[in-house]
Design an enzyme around this catalytic site. Structure first.
Site, short mmCIF file in Angstrom:
data_model
loop_
_atom_site.label_atom_id
_atom_site.label_comp_id
_atom_site.label_asym_id
_atom_site.label_seq_id
_atom_site.Cartn_x
_atom_site.Cartn_y
_atom_site.Cartn_z
N ASP A 56 -1.31 -8.86 -2.34
CA ASP A 56 -0.03 -8.52 -2.77
C ASP A 56 0.76 -9.80 -2.98
O ASP A 56 2.09 -9.65 -3.21
CB ASP A 56 0.52 -7.61 -2.02
CG ASP A 56 1.38 -7.96 -0.86
OD1 ASP A 56 0.88 -8.93 -0.22
OD2 ASP A 56 2.29 -7.30 -0.51
N GLU A 57 0.23 -10.94 -3.31
CA GLU A 57 1.02 -12.32 -3.07
C GLU A 57 0.60 -12.95 -4.34
O GLU A 57 -0.58 -13.22 -4.68
CB GLU A 57 1.07 -12.99 -1.88
CG GLU A 57 1.64 -12.33 -0.65
CD GLU A 57 1.40 -13.06 0.65
OE1 GLU A 57 1.75 -14.14 0.56
OE2 GLU A 57 0.88 -12.54 1.44
N TYR A 75 0.78 -1.06 0.09
CA TYR A 75 -0.16 -0.07 0.02
C TYR A 75 0.84 1.23 -0.03
O TYR A 75 0.51 2.37 -0.66
CB TYR A 75 -0.89 0.00 1.25
CG TYR A 75 -2.07 -0.98 1.20
CD1 TYR A 75 -2.06 -2.05 0.51
CD2 TYR A 75 -3.05 -0.75 2.18
CE1 TYR A 75 -3.15 -2.70 0.24
CE2 TYR A 75 -4.14 -1.59 2.14
CZ TYR A 75 -4.33 -2.62 1.35
OH TYR A 75 -5.13 -3.65 1.32
N ARG A 106 10.67 1.77 8.09
CA ARG A 106 11.20 0.67 8.99
C ARG A 106 12.62 0.75 9.33
O ARG A 106 13.06 0.28 10.35
CB ARG A 106 10.85 -0.52 8.15
CG ARG A 106 9.51 -0.94 7.89
CD ARG A 106 9.10 -2.15 7.11
NE ARG A 106 7.77 -2.14 6.44
CZ ARG A 106 7.27 -3.20 5.75
NH1 ARG A 106 8.08 -4.29 5.46
NH2 ARG A 106 6.09 -3.06 5.29
P1 TTP Z 1 1.99 -7.43 3.58
O1 TTP Z 1 2.62 -8.25 2.33
O2 TTP Z 1 2.06 -8.32 4.96
O3 TTP Z 1 2.87 -6.02 4.05
P2 TTP Z 1 3.68 -5.10 2.95
O4 TTP Z 1 3.43 -5.31 1.49
O5 TTP Z 1 2.98 -3.89 3.27
O6 TTP Z 1 5.08 -5.23 3.58
P3 TTP Z 1 6.16 -6.38 3.04
O7 TTP Z 1 7.30 -5.54 2.34
O8 TTP Z 1 6.75 -6.56 4.48
O9 TTP Z 1 5.42 -7.35 2.23
O10 TTP Z 1 0.60 -7.02 3.16
C1 TTP Z 1 0.43 -6.19 1.86
C2 TTP Z 1 -0.73 -5.10 2.06
O11 TTP Z 1 -1.94 -5.48 2.69
C3 TTP Z 1 -0.06 -4.11 3.11
O12 TTP Z 1 0.80 -3.11 2.46
C4 TTP Z 1 -1.27 -3.61 3.75
C5 TTP Z 1 -2.31 -4.42 3.83
N1 TTP Z 1 -2.60 -4.78 5.19
C6 TTP Z 1 -3.75 -4.87 5.69
O13 TTP Z 1 -4.50 -4.41 5.00
N2 TTP Z 1 -4.14 -5.41 6.60
C7 TTP Z 1 -3.08 -6.14 7.36
O14 TTP Z 1 -3.28 -6.56 8.66
C8 TTP Z 1 -1.80 -6.18 7.07
C9 TTP Z 1 -0.73 -7.02 7.46
C10 TTP Z 1 -1.67 -5.65 5.55
MG MG Z 2 3.98 -7.30 0.81
#
Ligand code: TTP
Ligand code: MG
Length: 517
Positions: free
Chosen positions: A128-129, A38, A70
């Protein structure tokens, strides 16, 4: 000791899958995860954020932080009030409007599929995965050059076929990450391993913007780094609590417990799977993601206790839902209202059929017509009143609206022209990704107009069956004529008929309209 207690990580295991035997360790599975998703999207929308530490907030929670934040010690997520106590200067942006995140998420999934081609299933997980099974496109031929990225434990890749296939997976993962970056300007990280669990776990080792592969023999070392059972993806709060009642808190507990001891809380299959996961074994296939079966959204709040309050909230939900349905491109045939009351603390839903035509305005705009909105609002209030007596006292804490039974449209950008392969020369509506690349400002506008001015007189073209043509709804007649005017005119009806794409069924409209097929 049961059979399952002997389940330790082994380099090869086979399971019978109908006629074929799947040797799970021979798969090459990639896991892609966008970095601070995000936050990256917010920084693309507002480039002034690019270098600044900041967090994205939804209600009272900071749901993510960028890597600049971070780096100065701001946690990835947590309660806004607590984090801001320690970092009062931290910039915070609101992330409650999910539209751009969804749009980027879709673009990323599409980019991966395009890059990998039809032989590799790509499965989306959350926003995002993505997992991809690239087994079909890797070969065991050794290469002279070192593959990009890291190998877990700083191991060296050997010359055997299995290592060569892993190296090929690393090259593919890197190519896909470059593709994602080129298409969306988002950076991502990747894991390369022999199953979904391991690829996801190992992918987190070199974040952000890098990738890590796991040699099959190193699964135990990776698993031993995990703390509690909740660090296994798929084991959430409630499963962890159930495991705790069986005396299981650590992965070692889970590995060592007799499967029968899990049985009071888990069925045989789940108990087996949990124990396998603790050993890094995950037999689940990567399934090609299909379009969602339902589209919906809900809102939680402290209190809604009046019929007008419900109506306002549902109207707002319907407005947002309309945008999601427009993005999806299909038209729903059912609608469902879900509620949670404070008194009952469980969700209840009611659904009913609706006419897909109520959503026809979404072919060309992002919103419902006033008439449709009114009708859907009345329908939703009717459904709500089946679960809540709005004339008595009530207290809701959640309201949701979703639609299902989604059917492909027979017009607009999935137009009859496209359906019949008549699009040669017709200006096609822009796809969303193209819209994004050609101008971010237009990103939320829709471009679904049927090309060509059309024949307002709606005269039946030569060679078409006048009687059938006249019997068609005006809108469909107009569309057939528009398509024809915009380029299909060069096709004789016979050619148009021959050029229909595979989706064209025998009872399709053109079959009725065009004579002499
Ligand atoms: P993540 O992949 O857990 O986190 P991220 O992409 O922000 O960071 P990273 O680089 O560690 O992968 O989650 C993906 C998105 O999902 C994150 O940007 C925001 C959203 N999100 C929520 O809406 N609620 C939540 O509880 C979490 C953990 C993430
Ligand atoms: Mg992520």
């Amino acid at each position: 000791m049961t059979e399952e207690d002997d389940t330790t990580w082994t380099e090869t295991f086979s399971e019978s899958d109908g006629d074929s035997v799947v040797t799970a360790d021979d798969r090459v599975i990639l896991h892609f995860d966008l970095d601070c998703f995000y936050a990256q999207v917010e920084a693309l929308l507002d480039p002034s954020l690019a270098e600044v530490p900041f967090a994205v907030r939804q209600k009272q929670i900071l749901i993510t932080t960028n890597y600049a934040a971070r780096a100065i010690g701001v946690p990835k997520n947590g309660l806004a009030a607590e984090i801001l106590k320690n970092f009062p200067q931290l910039k915070v942006v609101c992330g409650e409007d999910l539209r751009e995140y969804r749009r980027y998420s879709q673009m990323v999934h599409q980019a991966i599929k395009t890059e990998l081609g039809p032989l590799c299933p790509v499965e989306r997980l959350g926003m995002d995965e993505n997992f991809a099974d690239v087994t079909a496109i890797v070969d065991g031929k050794p290469s002279d050059s070192a593959p990009p990225g890291w190998v877990f434990g700083d191991e060296k890749l050997g010359g055997c076929a299995r290592h060569a296939r892993l190296a090929a997976g690393m090259r593919i993962a890197n190519r896909v990450r470059e593709k994602i970056l080129n298409v969306t300007r988002l950076t991502s990280s990747a894991g390369i391993a022999s199953n979904k669990l391991l690829s996801k776990l190992v992918g987190g080792c070199h974040k952000p913007g890098d990738q890590t592969a796991l040699l099959p023999g190193d699964a135990p070392a990776l698993m031993s780094q995990l703390k509690g059972v909740k660090s296994i993806p798929g084991i959430g709060h409630s499963t962890a609590n159930l495991l705790k009642t069986c005396g299981v808190e650590t992965l070692t507990d889970l590995k060592n417990i007799d499967a029968a001891s899990l049985r009071p809380h888990f069925n045989e299959e789940t108990a087996r799977r949990l124990k396998e996961l603790a050993c890094g074994i995950d037999r689940t296939p990567v399934k090609m993601s299909e379009k969602a079966k339902t589209i919906g959204l809900e809102d939680r709040f402290q209190r809604i206790d009046s019929a007008d309050g419900c109506k306002d909230k549902i109207k707002w939900l319907l407005g947002r839902l309309a945008e999601l349905i427009a993005d999806d491109g299909r038209a729903p045939k059912t609608i469902k209202v879900s509620v949670r009351s404070l008194s009952r603390d469980s969700r209840e839903s009611r659904q009913c059929k609706v006419s897909p035509s109520l959503f026809s305005a979404l072919k060309t705009t992002n919103s419902l017509s006033q008439d449709s909105l009114k009708e859907l609002l009345d329908t939703c209030m009717g459904l709500l009143e089946k679960t809540v007596d709005v004339k008595s006292k009530f207290h809701l804490t959640m309201l949701g609206v979703s639609v299902g039974d989604l059917v492909e449209p027979v017009s607009a950008d999935k137009s009859i022209a496209a359906f019949f392969g008549m699009g040669a020369g017709a200006a096609k509506p822009k796809r969303k990704a193209e819209q994004h690349l050609s101008g971010a400002g237009d990103s939320l506008k829709r471009s679904r107009e049927v090309s060509g001015g059309g024949d307002v007189q709606q005269r039946c073209p030569d060679g078409w069956d006048e009687e059938v043509f006249r019997s068609l709804p005006v809108e469909i007649r107009q569309e057939l004529l528009s398509s024809r005017a915009a380029g299909a005119g060069s096709l004789s009806p016979g050619e148009a008929s021959k050029n229909r794409n595979k989706k064209c069924k025998n009872n399709s409209i053109l079959n009725y309209v065009v004579k002499n097929k």
